[in-house]
Design a protein around this motif. Structure first.
Motif, PDB file in Angstrom:
ATOM      1  N   PRO A  68      -1.396   8.441  -4.056  1.00  0.00           N
ATOM      2  CA  PRO A  68      -1.622   8.744  -5.474  1.00  0.00           C
ATOM      3  C   PRO A  68      -1.200  10.149  -5.891  1.00  0.00           C
ATOM      4  CG  PRO A  68      -3.697   8.618  -4.280  1.00  0.00           C
ATOM      5  CD  PRO A  68      -2.624   8.193  -3.330  1.00  0.00           C
ATOM      6  N   SER A  69      -1.085  11.069  -4.951  1.00  0.00           N
ATOM      7  CA  SER A  69      -0.687  12.431  -5.331  1.00  0.00           C
ATOM      8  C   SER A  69       0.809  12.533  -5.590  1.00  0.00           C
ATOM      9  CB  SER A  69      -1.126  13.445  -4.278  1.00  0.00           C
ATOM     10  OG  SER A  69      -0.477  13.190  -3.052  1.00  0.00           O
ATOM     11  N   THR A  70       1.617  11.685  -4.929  1.00  0.00           N
ATOM     12  CA  THR A  70       3.066  11.733  -5.125  1.00  0.00           C
ATOM     13  C   THR A  70       3.614  10.492  -5.823  1.00  0.00           C
ATOM     14  OG1 THR A  70       3.571  10.669  -3.011  1.00  0.00           O
ATOM     15  CG2 THR A  70       3.331  13.100  -3.012  1.00  0.00           C
ATOM     16  N   GLY A  71       2.872   9.385  -5.756  1.00  0.00           N
ATOM     17  CA  GLY A  71       3.344   8.124  -6.307  1.00  0.00           C
ATOM     18  C   GLY A  71       4.169   7.326  -5.323  1.00  0.00           C
ATOM     19  N   ALA A  72       4.388   7.846  -4.106  1.00  0.00           N
ATOM     20  CA  ALA A  72       5.165   7.124  -3.102  1.00  0.00           C
ATOM     21  C   ALA A  72       4.495   5.785  -2.801  1.00  0.00           C
ATOM     22  CB  ALA A  72       5.280   7.955  -1.828  1.00  0.00           C
ATOM     23  N   THR A 107       5.954   9.930 -18.814  1.00  0.00           N
ATOM     24  CA  THR A 107       7.372   9.795 -18.501  1.00  0.00           C
ATOM     25  C   THR A 107       7.545   9.077 -17.173  1.00  0.00           C
ATOM     26  OG1 THR A 107       7.883  11.855 -19.655  1.00  0.00           O
ATOM     27  CG2 THR A 107       9.525  11.057 -18.075  1.00  0.00           C
ATOM     28  N   VAL A 108       8.514   8.165 -17.141  1.00  0.00           N
ATOM     29  CA  VAL A 108       8.963   7.529 -15.902  1.00  0.00           C
ATOM     30  C   VAL A 108      10.446   7.851 -15.791  1.00  0.00           C
ATOM     31  CG1 VAL A 108       9.213   5.389 -14.602  1.00  0.00           C
ATOM     32  CG2 VAL A 108       7.312   5.649 -16.229  1.00  0.00           C
ATOM     33  N   LEU A 139       5.030   7.283 -12.187  1.00  0.00           N
ATOM     34  CA  LEU A 139       4.857   8.276 -13.243  1.00  0.00           C
ATOM     35  C   LEU A 139       5.348   9.624 -12.763  1.00  0.00           C
ATOM     36  CD1 LEU A 139       1.320   7.259 -14.457  1.00  0.00           C
ATOM     37  CD2 LEU A 139       3.412   7.144 -15.799  1.00  0.00           C
ATOM     38  N   GLN A 140       5.941  10.371 -13.667  1.00  0.00           N
ATOM     39  CA  GLN A 140       6.370  11.728 -13.337  1.00  0.00           C
ATOM     40  C   GLN A 140       5.135  12.579 -13.067  1.00  0.00           C
ATOM     41  OE1 GLN A 140       8.782  13.499 -16.363  1.00  0.00           O
ATOM     42  NE2 GLN A 140       9.147  15.353 -15.210  1.00  0.00           N
ATOM     43  N   GLY A 168       1.441  12.799 -17.329  1.00  0.00           N
ATOM     44  CA  GLY A 168       1.205  13.148 -18.726  1.00  0.00           C
ATOM     45  C   GLY A 168       1.377  14.630 -19.012  1.00  0.00           C
ATOM     46  N   GLY A 169       2.132  15.329 -18.159  1.00  0.00           N
ATOM     47  CA  GLY A 169       2.273  16.771 -18.333  1.00  0.00           C
ATOM     48  C   GLY A 169       0.978  17.503 -18.002  1.00  0.00           C
ATOM     49  N   GLY A 170       0.024  16.767 -17.433  1.00  0.00           N
ATOM     50  CA  GLY A 170      -1.256  17.349 -17.052  1.00  0.00           C
ATOM     51  C   GLY A 170      -2.252  17.421 -18.187  1.00  0.00           C
ATOM     52  N   LYS A 171      -1.886  16.928 -19.382  1.00  0.00           N
ATOM     53  CA  LYS A 171      -2.779  17.015 -20.543  1.00  0.00           C
ATOM     54  C   LYS A 171      -2.758  15.701 -21.330  1.00  0.00           C
ATOM     55  CE  LYS A 171      -1.897  21.927 -21.156  1.00  0.00           C
ATOM     56  NZ  LYS A 171      -1.365  22.953 -22.020  1.00  0.00           N
ATOM     57  N   ALA A 172      -3.908  15.353 -21.866  1.00  0.00           N
ATOM     58  CA  ALA A 172      -4.019  14.234 -22.790  1.00  0.00           C
ATOM     59  C   ALA A 172      -5.075  14.592 -23.816  1.00  0.00           C
ATOM     60  CB  ALA A 172      -4.403  12.950 -22.051  1.00  0.00           C
ATOM     61  N   PHE A 173      -4.871  14.183 -25.046  1.00  0.00           N
ATOM     62  CA  PHE A 173      -5.827  14.483 -26.111  1.00  0.00           C
ATOM     63  C   PHE A 173      -7.144  13.763 -25.853  1.00  0.00           C
ATOM     64  CE2 PHE A 173      -7.653  13.598 -30.330  1.00  0.00           C
ATOM     65  CZ  PHE A 173      -7.774  14.900 -30.802  1.00  0.00           C
TER      66      PHE A 173
END
Length: 170
Positions: free
Chosen positions: A61-65, A150-151, A158-159, A163-168
């Motif tokens: 889960p940390s890399t998505g591999a 982003t993918v 997921l990149q 989410g760029g580390g942020k979500a509203f």
């Protein structure tokens, strides 16, 4: 509803179609089929997940591999949250955090806002933009952006940071 290790939680989702799910994942992994995007709905919640054959394939889960794609789930424009129509933002975020922590492939979940997501698809990437309104009880135009994801083509996940580390919200 009875749940447990041998009982699916949601018969309307992947859980209710285990043989179909297994055949789909087997085909994706065996044939190295890349750039997979799955779209889901009718869960009355918004969520984003790496697409993983849990229990069959290794996943980090940390890399998505180990992921073979990404799944985007949309809430609903007019239906209430699965935790109730009177849920507060704070209450929904507590539950969302619990759900994300309980599912290593799930990276974001929002139960508060009613809304939709848009996908911008190019050869280089898929961009997902989630929007929502805090109330379905009155006619209003209070739409707000709640998260973006982003993918990158060929990465099947997921990149990072997600989410760029942020979500509203969520």
């Amino acid at each position: 509803m009875i749940t447990g290790p041998d009982t699916p939680y949601n018969y309307d989702a992947w859980d209710g179609y285990q043989a179909n799910k297994n055949r789909t994942f087997q085909t994706l992994y065996d044939n190295n089929i890349n750039n997979n995007i799955m779209l889901a709905g009718d869960s009355h919640a918004s969520w984003v997940s790496d697409l993983v054959w849990t229990g069959e394939m290794n996943y980090d889960p940390s890399t998505g591999a180990g992921s073979v794609g990404v799944e985007f789930g949309g809430s609903a424009v007019t239906s209430p949250s699965p935790v109730g129509e009177n849920v507060t933002l704070a209450g929904s975020q507590i539950f969302s955090k619990w759900v994300v922590n309980a599912n290593e492939e799930l990276h974001w979940n929002d139960l508060y806002y009613r809304g939709y997501f848009e996908l911008a698809i190019s050869h280089e990437s898929v961009q997902a933009h989630f929007f929502g309104t805090p109330s379905i009880k009155t006619i209003n135009s209070h739409e707000v952006p709640i998260a973006n994801f982003t993918v990158v083509a060929g990465e099947n996940r997921l990149q990072r940071p997600v989410g760029g580390g942020k979500a509203f919200s969520g």
